[in-house]
Design a protein around this motif. Structure first.
Motif, short mmCIF file in Angstrom:
data_model
loop_
_atom_site.label_atom_id
_atom_site.label_comp_id
_atom_site.label_asym_id
_atom_site.label_seq_id
_atom_site.Cartn_x
_atom_site.Cartn_y
_atom_site.Cartn_z
N UNK A 125 -5.51 8.27 35.19
CA UNK A 125 -4.24 7.57 35.11
C UNK A 125 -4.37 6.49 34.06
N UNK A 126 -3.59 6.58 33.01
CA UNK A 126 -3.65 5.60 31.94
C UNK A 126 -2.30 4.95 31.72
N UNK A 127 -2.32 3.64 31.46
CA UNK A 127 -1.08 2.91 31.21
C UNK A 127 -1.11 2.30 29.81
N UNK A 128 -0.08 2.57 29.03
CA UNK A 128 0.11 1.98 27.71
C UNK A 128 -1.10 2.24 26.82
N UNK A 129 -1.86 1.21 26.43
CA UNK A 129 -3.09 1.42 25.67
C UNK A 129 -4.02 2.38 26.42
N UNK A 130 -4.13 2.21 27.73
CA UNK A 130 -5.00 3.08 28.52
C UNK A 130 -4.58 4.53 28.47
N UNK A 131 -3.27 4.78 28.35
CA UNK A 131 -2.80 6.15 28.23
C UNK A 131 -3.16 6.75 26.88
N UNK A 132 -3.10 5.94 25.82
CA UNK A 132 -3.53 6.40 24.50
C UNK A 132 -5.01 6.76 24.51
N UNK A 133 -5.80 5.96 25.21
CA UNK A 133 -7.24 6.25 25.34
C UNK A 133 -7.44 7.55 26.09
N UNK A 134 -6.72 7.71 27.21
CA UNK A 134 -6.85 8.93 28.02
C UNK A 134 -6.44 10.16 27.23
N UNK A 135 -5.40 10.03 26.42
CA UNK A 135 -4.95 11.16 25.59
C UNK A 135 -6.02 11.59 24.60
N UNK A 136 -6.84 10.65 24.16
CA UNK A 136 -7.85 10.92 23.13
C UNK A 136 -9.17 11.41 23.71
N UNK A 137 -9.29 11.45 25.03
CA UNK A 137 -10.52 11.91 25.67
C UNK A 137 -10.45 13.41 25.92
N UNK A 138 -11.59 14.06 25.87
CA UNK A 138 -11.60 15.52 26.07
C UNK A 138 -12.64 15.98 27.06
N UNK A 139 -13.13 15.09 27.89
CA UNK A 139 -14.20 15.43 28.83
C UNK A 139 -13.80 16.61 29.72
N UNK A 140 -14.77 17.48 29.97
CA UNK A 140 -14.52 18.61 30.87
C UNK A 140 -14.34 18.14 32.30
N UNK A 141 -14.67 16.88 32.59
CA UNK A 141 -14.48 16.31 33.93
C UNK A 141 -13.00 16.06 34.23
#
Length: 282
Positions: A125-141
């Motif tokens: 769950x990412x909010x604002x900046x945190x959502x941009x970070x989450x979008x850029x992650x690709x972990x298989x987890x």
């Protein structure tokens, strides 16, 4: 890399505020610091549910400032991992992330953080900046992303009232100016909680805000995504965000009625319900 803190005294005051709030949180918790992308990263793990939700907060926020959301997630039966983002005020490193390739750096940072948490899939769950970070992650987890008012897809709308409130908050730190800025990020007529006003005043006095993350760098791996924004979001209103969500992510934007930019603050139970629902595309 330069520190966001204006002084070591200011950094210590911010750390004390965070620790005091976490100490007072009635949810049993584990706290640890891991190294990801070479920088110390503070994590708080609470709850004992079967699903693990990793929360990545937005600009100037952190685990200790997000406890109403964390409490709602735990009450809904989730195990919650709260992450303090490096380069933001809190208990992680105060060093700024590289200005070039910032989104990619943060995405790789989050992948390394997830490598350090208990085994099994997680929802992020990412909010604002945190959502941009989450979008850029690709972990298989990562089994699912819930992106709330996501930065990294389109530019923010900056109205004259927002710019005036931001300037007053930054140049003349005081609770009245913090409350004014927070009111612009909440739904009309909503008043910010006192603890959040205190936090934002500390941030204005003792830290320097970081720059925008830039466009998110989407991983090659396809990850189910739910994207939401508040009906009254001043930075990313539905009409501005919807074309980017549809064009870049190929999904529909959900609108949270009666909420502003701080959906995580105003509607934590709604987000807990969303995370408890079916995963998109399944």
């Amino acid at each position: 890399m330069a520190s966001i803190y204006r002084s070591t005294t200011g950094e210590e005051l911010i750390r004390r505020w965070c620790l005091s709030r976490l100490d007072a949180w009635p949810v049993p918790q584990e706290r640890t610091t891991v190294t990801a992308r070479g920088v110390p990263t503070h994590l708080v793990l609470g709850g004992d549910g079967a699903r693990t939700v990793v929360f990545v907060p937005g600009t100037n926020l952190n685990a200790a400032a997000s406890l109403p959301l964390a409490t709602a997630l735990v009450a809904a039966g989730h195990r919650v991992l709260l992450v303090d983002v490096p380069g933001q005020p809190g208990l992680s490193s105060g060093e700024r992330a590289p200005s070039r390739g910032r989104s990619a750096w943060y995405g790789a940072w989050l992948d390394e953080v997830l490598d350090s948490v208990p085994s099994g899939p997680v929802a992020v769950l990412g909010h604002s900046l945190g959502a941009a970070i989450a979008l850029s992650a690709g972990s298989s987890r990562i089994s699912r992303l819930v992106l709330v008012s996501p930065a990294g897809l389109t530019g923010l709308r900056l109205t004259p009232s927002v710019l005036a409130a931001s300037a007053a908050w930054f140049l003349r730190p005081a609770p009245t100016h913090s409350a004014r800025l927070l009111r612009t990020m909440l739904s009309p007529g909503r008043q910010p909680r006192e603890d959040l006003v205190h936090w934002m005043t500390l941030v204005a006095r003792h830290a320097r805000s970081s720059g925008a993350p830039g466009l998110a760098v989407l991983p090659a791996r396809s990850i189910p995504r739910t994207v939401l924004t508040g009906e009254h979001d001043v930075f990313l209103p539905p009409g501005r965000l919807e074309p980017a969500v549809r064009g870049i992510l190929g999904t529909e934007l959900g609108v949270v009625p009666g909420a502003g930019h701080l959906v995580v603050e105003e509607r934590p139970e709604h987000l807990a319900e969303v995370l408890g629902g079916p995963t998109p595309g399944r």
